[in-house]
Design a protein around this motif. Structure first.
Motif, short mmCIF file in Angstrom:
data_model
loop_
_atom_site.label_atom_id
_atom_site.label_comp_id
_atom_site.label_asym_id
_atom_site.label_seq_id
_atom_site.Cartn_x
_atom_site.Cartn_y
_atom_site.Cartn_z
N PHE A 191 21.71 53.90 27.15
CA PHE A 191 21.70 52.74 26.25
C PHE A 191 21.17 53.08 24.86
O PHE A 191 21.84 52.84 23.85
N LEU A 192 19.96 53.63 24.78
CA LEU A 192 19.35 53.88 23.48
C LEU A 192 20.12 54.93 22.68
O LEU A 192 20.43 54.70 21.49
N PRO A 193 20.45 56.10 23.25
CA PRO A 193 21.21 57.08 22.48
C PRO A 193 22.55 56.53 21.98
O PRO A 193 22.96 56.79 20.85
N GLU A 194 23.23 55.75 22.83
CA GLU A 194 24.51 55.18 22.42
C GLU A 194 24.33 54.15 21.30
O GLU A 194 25.12 54.10 20.36
N TRP A 195 23.29 53.34 21.40
CA TRP A 195 23.03 52.34 20.36
C TRP A 195 22.72 53.02 19.03
O TRP A 195 23.23 52.63 17.97
N ILE A 196 21.91 54.06 19.06
CA ILE A 196 21.56 54.79 17.84
C ILE A 196 22.80 55.38 17.19
O ILE A 196 23.03 55.24 15.98
N SER A 197 23.63 56.07 17.99
CA SER A 197 24.83 56.70 17.43
C SER A 197 25.85 55.66 16.99
O SER A 197 26.56 55.85 16.00
N MET A 198 25.93 54.53 17.71
CA MET A 198 26.85 53.46 17.32
C MET A 198 26.46 52.87 15.97
O MET A 198 27.32 52.59 15.12
N ASN A 199 25.18 52.67 15.75
CA ASN A 199 24.72 52.15 14.45
C ASN A 199 25.18 53.06 13.31
O ASN A 199 25.64 52.59 12.27
N ALA A 200 25.03 54.36 13.52
CA ALA A 200 25.41 55.31 12.48
C ALA A 200 26.93 55.34 12.28
O ALA A 200 27.41 55.40 11.14
N MET A 201 27.68 55.29 13.39
CA MET A 201 29.14 55.27 13.28
C MET A 201 29.62 54.05 12.52
O MET A 201 30.45 54.12 11.62
N MET A 202 29.09 52.89 12.87
CA MET A 202 29.49 51.65 12.22
C MET A 202 29.03 51.60 10.77
O MET A 202 29.69 50.98 9.92
N ALA A 203 27.91 52.25 10.47
CA ALA A 203 27.42 52.29 9.09
C ALA A 203 28.44 52.95 8.16
O ALA A 203 28.53 52.61 6.98
N VAL A 217 35.02 58.66 7.83
CA VAL A 217 33.72 58.40 7.21
C VAL A 217 32.66 58.19 8.28
O VAL A 217 31.53 58.69 8.16
N GLY A 218 33.01 57.47 9.34
CA GLY A 218 32.05 57.25 10.43
C GLY A 218 31.60 58.54 11.07
O GLY A 218 30.42 58.71 11.41
N VAL A 219 32.52 59.49 11.27
CA VAL A 219 32.17 60.79 11.85
C VAL A 219 31.19 61.54 10.96
O VAL A 219 30.19 62.10 11.43
N VAL A 220 31.44 61.52 9.66
CA VAL A 220 30.56 62.22 8.71
C VAL A 220 29.16 61.59 8.71
O VAL A 220 28.15 62.30 8.77
N VAL A 221 29.10 60.27 8.65
CA VAL A 221 27.81 59.58 8.57
C VAL A 221 27.01 59.73 9.86
O VAL A 221 25.78 59.88 9.83
N SER A 222 27.69 59.72 11.00
CA SER A 222 26.98 59.77 12.28
C SER A 222 26.62 61.18 12.73
O SER A 222 25.82 61.34 13.66
N TYR A 223 27.17 62.20 12.09
CA TYR A 223 26.90 63.57 12.54
C TYR A 223 25.42 63.92 12.50
O TYR A 223 24.88 64.47 13.49
N PRO A 224 24.68 63.67 11.41
CA PRO A 224 23.25 64.03 11.40
C PRO A 224 22.46 63.34 12.52
O PRO A 224 21.55 63.95 13.09
N VAL A 225 22.80 62.09 12.82
CA VAL A 225 22.12 61.37 13.89
C VAL A 225 22.41 62.02 15.24
O VAL A 225 21.52 62.20 16.08
#
Length: 325
Positions: free
Chosen positions: A151-163, A197-205
């Motif tokens: 749950f938590l890892p997916e939520w964190i990465s989802m936030n970054a992807m959607m950002a 863009v989502g892939v680029v933004v979420s990669y560091p997370v």
């Protein structure tokens, strides 16, 4: 509502053609010669479908087995493991977002409502399907326990992807409202750009999540696949591959050992004692701030009140079917 095309038609169809070729190659290579985990094979195919030749390039340099028996060592570096996590995230989250966007567009909902339905759909699809369902066997957990730990890892990465995806979708659809409807090729072009863009933004997370063993990276079906070979067989296979004459991607025994260890490592989705609750909370907060920034960009440079099917005012030089200049 002004509408300005953000790419010529020929560039759009060229991109789609290159995307088709990229997907065909990635699917052929994965299912005939690269021993990646099955869920990651489908993840790569989906992400390449969304990102075209860019996805192919990422796959070529981070996952494609350079020679028989070398996959474990090739994917061992942390940056490649983080790529695998990001691709897995994008395959689940972006698929949920795109499907939801197609449905909400059909019902004519405003963009301000659309984005949160898409966010929820991306999170649900990513968590319940790509994380818990597809990964429970690898983690050796029941479906319910896999859900809890994911749950938590997916939520964190989802936030970054959607950002990354949110402002890209809204801004492009504001410029050309045809992109709000799934029946238009501009919709798929906008989703392709948003996924990139989502892939680029979420990669560091995802890099942080993999480094701290909160998410899995890439693996090999020889070590992790259901019914795969024992670890000793994997090592023997890799050693044989390293010994092949004329191999252009030779790796050291130390790198091979690291690759085997990474591929066979049972990921601790909760991070154990490595990550404190405070650090998890801080990173979660950072991703929420990223999501808020993405929303601000969408509201500042896009139109959250627009709805598909609204009358469009053509800009000079634009040809809209049925519209008289």
């Amino acid at each position: 509502m002004h509408t300005t095309p953000w790419a010529p038609d020929w560039a759009l169809w060229l991109w789609f053609s290159l995307t088709l070729l990229s997907v065909l190659y990635v699917a052929w290579d994965l299912f005939t010669r690269t021993p990646e985990m099955k869920v990651m094979k489908w993840g790569w195919v989906l992400v390449t479908l969304y990102t075209g030749p860019v996805g192919l390039l990422i796959y070529w340099f981070s996952c494609r087995e350079p020679a028989p028996g070398t996959h474990e060592a090739f994917i061992a570096p942390l940056w490649k493991q983080a790529v695998g996590s990001t691709i897995h995230c994008a395959a689940g989250d972006a698929t949920g977002i795109i499907v939801a966007a197609a449905i909400t567009g059909y019902f004519g909902l405003s963009m301000g409502v659309d984005i949160w339905i898409e966010y929820a759909a991306g999170f649900v699809f990513g968590l319940f399907i790509f994380q818990a369902l597809f990964m429970k066997d690898m983690m050796g957990l029941s479906y319910g326990e896999a859900l809890r730990q994911s749950f938590l890892p997916e939520w964190i990465s989802m936030n970054a992807m959607m950002a990354g995806m949110l402002p890209t979708m809204v801004i492009l659809m504001t410029r050309d409202m045809r992109a709000m409807e799934a029946t238009s090729p501009w919709f798929w072009a906008a989703m392709s750009a948003a996924t990139l863009v989502g892939v680029v933004v979420s990669y560091p997370v995802n890099y942080w999540l993999v480094k701290n063993q909160l998410k899995h990276g890439m693996g090999t079906e020889r070590a992790l696949g259901k019914g795969g070979a024992a670890q000793e067989e994997v090592s023997a296979s890799a050693h044989a591959g390293h010994s092949m004459g004329g191999m252009s991607h030779a790796v050291s025994p130390a790198a091979a050992h690291a690759g085997h260890a990474m591929a066979a490592m049972p990921m601790n989705m909760e991070g154990g004692a490595q990550v404190s609750g405070l650090r998890k909370a801080v990173v979660t907060l950072i991703t929420l701030v990223m999501l808020a920034l993405g929303y601000w960009l969408a509201a500042r440079y896009g139109d959250l009140s627009m709805r598909p099917g609204e009358p469009m005012e053509a800009m000079p030089g634009m040809d809209i079917p049925g519209h008289r200049m």
